[in-house]
Design an enzyme around this catalytic site. Structure first.
Site, PDB file in Angstrom:
ATOM      1  N   ALA A  82      -9.617  -0.832  16.595  1.00  0.00           N
ATOM      2  CA  ALA A  82     -10.956  -0.656  17.149  1.00  0.00           C
ATOM      3  C   ALA A  82     -11.894  -1.475  16.267  1.00  0.00           C
ATOM      4  O   ALA A  82     -11.597  -1.696  15.083  1.00  0.00           O
ATOM      5  CB  ALA A  82     -11.335   0.808  17.109  1.00  0.00           C
ATOM      6  N   GLY A 128      -6.444   1.132  16.752  1.00  0.00           N
ATOM      7  CA  GLY A 128      -6.700   1.120  18.199  1.00  0.00           C
ATOM      8  C   GLY A 128      -5.813   0.120  18.945  1.00  0.00           C
ATOM      9  O   GLY A 128      -5.543   0.292  20.133  1.00  0.00           O
ATOM     10  N   GLU A 131      -2.663   1.894  19.399  1.00  0.00           N
ATOM     11  CA  GLU A 131      -2.950   2.942  20.386  1.00  0.00           C
ATOM     12  C   GLU A 131      -3.001   2.357  21.806  1.00  0.00           C
ATOM     13  O   GLU A 131      -2.552   2.983  22.762  1.00  0.00           O
ATOM     14  CB  GLU A 131      -4.284   3.630  20.044  1.00  0.00           C
ATOM     15  CG  GLU A 131      -4.199   4.464  18.778  1.00  0.00           C
ATOM     16  CD  GLU A 131      -5.514   5.149  18.466  1.00  0.00           C
ATOM     17  OE1 GLU A 131      -6.448   4.447  18.026  1.00  0.00           O
ATOM     18  OE2 GLU A 131      -5.630   6.361  18.674  1.00  0.00           O
ATOM     19  N   GLU A 151      -5.609   4.456  10.223  1.00  0.00           N
ATOM     20  CA  GLU A 151      -6.943   5.074  10.238  1.00  0.00           C
ATOM     21  C   GLU A 151      -7.179   6.015   9.066  1.00  0.00           C
ATOM     22  O   GLU A 151      -8.294   6.103   8.541  1.00  0.00           O
ATOM     23  CB  GLU A 151      -7.167   5.839  11.561  1.00  0.00           C
ATOM     24  CG  GLU A 151      -7.411   4.949  12.764  1.00  0.00           C
ATOM     25  CD  GLU A 151      -6.146   4.548  13.506  1.00  0.00           C
ATOM     26  OE1 GLU A 151      -5.055   4.692  12.908  1.00  0.00           O
ATOM     27  OE2 GLU A 151      -6.234   4.108  14.653  1.00  0.00           O
TER      28      GLU A 151
HETATM   29  N1  COA Z   1     -12.537  -4.407  13.343  1.00  0.00           N
HETATM   30  C1  COA Z   1     -13.454  -5.366  13.183  1.00  0.00           C
HETATM   31  N2  COA Z   1     -13.178  -6.591  12.698  1.00  0.00           N
HETATM   32  C2  COA Z   1     -11.893  -6.836  12.381  1.00  0.00           C
HETATM   33  C3  COA Z   1     -10.875  -5.884  12.509  1.00  0.00           C
HETATM   34  C4  COA Z   1     -11.240  -4.604  13.030  1.00  0.00           C
HETATM   35  N3  COA Z   1     -10.350  -3.636  13.232  1.00  0.00           N
HETATM   36  N4  COA Z   1      -9.711  -6.418  12.097  1.00  0.00           N
HETATM   37  C5  COA Z   1      -9.991  -7.680  11.720  1.00  0.00           C
HETATM   38  N5  COA Z   1     -11.308  -7.931  11.893  1.00  0.00           N
HETATM   39  C6  COA Z   1     -12.019  -9.168  11.600  1.00  0.00           C
HETATM   40  C7  COA Z   1     -12.281  -9.339  10.108  1.00  0.00           C
HETATM   41  O1  COA Z   1     -13.401  -8.585   9.703  1.00  0.00           O
HETATM   42  C8  COA Z   1     -12.509 -10.835  10.042  1.00  0.00           C
HETATM   43  O2  COA Z   1     -13.786 -11.107  10.547  1.00  0.00           O
HETATM   44  P1  COA Z   1     -14.806 -12.101   9.747  1.00  0.00           P
HETATM   45  O3  COA Z   1     -14.084 -13.421   9.696  1.00  0.00           O
HETATM   46  O4  COA Z   1     -16.009 -12.100  10.622  1.00  0.00           O
HETATM   47  O5  COA Z   1     -14.969 -11.494   8.408  1.00  0.00           O
HETATM   48  C9  COA Z   1     -11.511 -11.378  11.060  1.00  0.00           C
HETATM   49  O6  COA Z   1     -11.217 -10.294  11.947  1.00  0.00           O
HETATM   50  C10 COA Z   1     -10.213 -11.856  10.442  1.00  0.00           C
HETATM   51  O7  COA Z   1      -9.668 -10.803   9.688  1.00  0.00           O
HETATM   52  P2  COA Z   1      -9.255 -10.930   8.134  1.00  0.00           P
HETATM   53  O8  COA Z   1      -9.320  -9.567   7.530  1.00  0.00           O
HETATM   54  O9  COA Z   1     -10.065 -11.996   7.485  1.00  0.00           O
HETATM   55  O10 COA Z   1      -7.753 -11.417   8.293  1.00  0.00           O
HETATM   56  P3  COA Z   1      -6.557 -11.162   7.266  1.00  0.00           P
HETATM   57  O11 COA Z   1      -5.415 -11.985   7.772  1.00  0.00           O
HETATM   58  O12 COA Z   1      -6.991 -11.347   5.868  1.00  0.00           O
HETATM   59  O13 COA Z   1      -6.179  -9.600   7.430  1.00  0.00           O
HETATM   60  C11 COA Z   1      -5.717  -7.589   8.665  1.00  0.00           C
HETATM   61  C12 COA Z   1      -5.683  -9.130   8.652  1.00  0.00           C
HETATM   62  C13 COA Z   1      -5.295  -7.124  10.056  1.00  0.00           C
HETATM   63  C14 COA Z   1      -4.721  -7.027   7.623  1.00  0.00           C
HETATM   64  C15 COA Z   1      -7.134  -7.078   8.339  1.00  0.00           C
HETATM   65  O14 COA Z   1      -8.052  -7.754   9.178  1.00  0.00           O
HETATM   66  C16 COA Z   1      -7.342  -5.609   8.540  1.00  0.00           C
HETATM   67  O15 COA Z   1      -6.923  -4.808   7.715  1.00  0.00           O
HETATM   68  N6  COA Z   1      -8.000  -5.214   9.660  1.00  0.00           N
HETATM   69  C17 COA Z   1      -8.312  -3.852   9.944  1.00  0.00           C
HETATM   70  C18 COA Z   1      -7.078  -3.072  10.360  1.00  0.00           C
HETATM   71  C19 COA Z   1      -7.404  -1.618  10.599  1.00  0.00           C
HETATM   72  O16 COA Z   1      -7.653  -0.865   9.692  1.00  0.00           O
HETATM   73  N7  COA Z   1      -7.404  -1.218  11.881  1.00  0.00           N
HETATM   74  C20 COA Z   1      -7.698   0.101  12.287  1.00  0.00           C
HETATM   75  C21 COA Z   1      -9.111   0.199  12.687  1.00  0.00           C
HETATM   76  S1  COA Z   1      -9.521   1.814  13.261  1.00  0.00           S
END
Ligand code: COA
Length: 272
Positions: A82, A128, A131, A151
């Site tokens: 999400a 999400g 999910e 989460e």
């Molecule tokens: N919500 C909002 N933005 C998200 C996102 C999310 N769930 N997941 C990734 N993004 C965005 C990042 O903020 C980044 O945006 P920016 O360039 O504007 O800063 C972009 O997507 C790229 O992500 P980044 O974190 O730079 O890539 P990465 O390869 O270093 O890491 C992940 C990838 C998936 C490990 C990391 O993005 C992450 O942990 N995301 C969240 C996962 C999560 O907790 N999901 C559950 C949410 S309820």
């Protein structure tokens, strides 16, 4: 359906911001929905949730479409969760409404959709995003995908039916391990847990998903709808009754006559 045609320029555009793209192939009966926010790893914001929901409404009225694939744009992520940026300042009431809105608009709509929906996962399917995949009827992933419900590591729990659907698919033992530890697991592990149906090489992802979709698209549409409704009723008190009702309703359909006639005449059925 030509795999090469799957890029944004080829999709019917629904939204100006192009957050969701889709393609209907009336010849094969298969539709593809592509979440298109690659720069944000396809994170589910309101526009994406509404976009998929609207496309499903269109597909629902397209009698020739029998099966749907949902995928994410780019190779890095199916959906990385999400959109955290959208809810970072929410209070309790906002959060309740977000969860309720998402379920009504999308997650329950997918699970209860009368046509089979397959999640096609490349890269991250987190929070999400997982999910969303769990709400679908079947899941295919590449062998380099990463799946998890992290989460709890954000001080939350899954709020789009993740606690419910993961438990239904794998049981509370594995569901609690994944949710309580916030572990991100490989698709191999997810396959061994039974979370995904197939784990394939990256270059085979779409063809494997299309093979599965073709099989689903070739059965009687009434059987598909009845099977989904009956399986979804497993945990209801009257699940067995619903199965009997759905089973018997099919005897009134033309496709039942066609299926039986085709068997007796030793030919393939031509379901309409
Ligand atoms: N919500 C909002 N933005 C998200 C996102 C999310 N769930 N997941 C990734 N993004 C965005 C990042 O903020 C980044 O945006 P920016 O360039 O504007 O800063 C972009 O997507 C790229 O992500 P980044 O974190 O730079 O890539 P990465 O390869 O270093 O890491 C992940 C990838 C998936 C490990 C990391 O993005 C992450 O942990 N995301 C969240 C996962 C999560 O907790 N999901 C559950 C949410 S309820």
């Amino acid at each position: 359906m030509k795999i090469e045609t799957i890029f944004p320029g080829d999709f019917d555009k629904l939204h100006e911001n192009e957050s969701v793209l889709f393609q209907l192939d009336r010849d094969t009966g298969i539709a593809i929905i592509l979440i298109n926010r690659p720069s944000q790893l396809n994170a589910l914001n309101k526009a994406v949730i509404c976009g998929i929901s609207e496309v499903l409404d269109i597909i629902n009225n397209e009698r020739k479409i029998k099966c749907i694939l949902i995928s994410g744009s780019g190779e890095r992520a199916f959906v990385a969760g999400a959109d955290i940026k959208e809810f970072k300042d929410f209070n309790r009431a906002d959060a309740f409404n977000l969860s309720k809105f998402g379920k009504e608009k999308l997650f329950n709509k997918i699970t209860n959709f009368s046509k089979p929906i397959i999640a096609v996962i490349s890269g991250y399917a987190l929070g999400g995003g997982l999910e969303l995949a769990l709400a679908c009827h079947l899941r295919v992933a590449t062998d380099s995908s990463k799946l998890g419900l992290p989460e709890c590591s954000l001080g939350l729990i899954p709020g789009y039916n993740g606690t419910q659907n993961l438990t239904k698919i794998v049981g509370s033992n594995i569901a609690l391990e994944m949710i309580l530890t916030s572990k991100i697991i490989s698709s191999d592990k997810a396959h061994s847990f039974g979370i995904i149906n197939y784990c394939v090489k990256k270059d085979k992802l779409l063809s494997e998903a299309l093979n599965l979709a073709t099989l689903c698209a070739n059965i009687s549409p009434e059987s598909a709808a009845a099977a989904i409704k009956s399986v979804n009723s497993t945990y209801l008190n009257n699940g067995e009754e619903i199965e009997s009702e759905e089973f018997s309703k099919l005897f009134d359909t033309k496709n039942f006559n066609e299926g039986i006639s085709a068997f007796l005449e030793k030919r393939k059925p031509n379901f309409t």
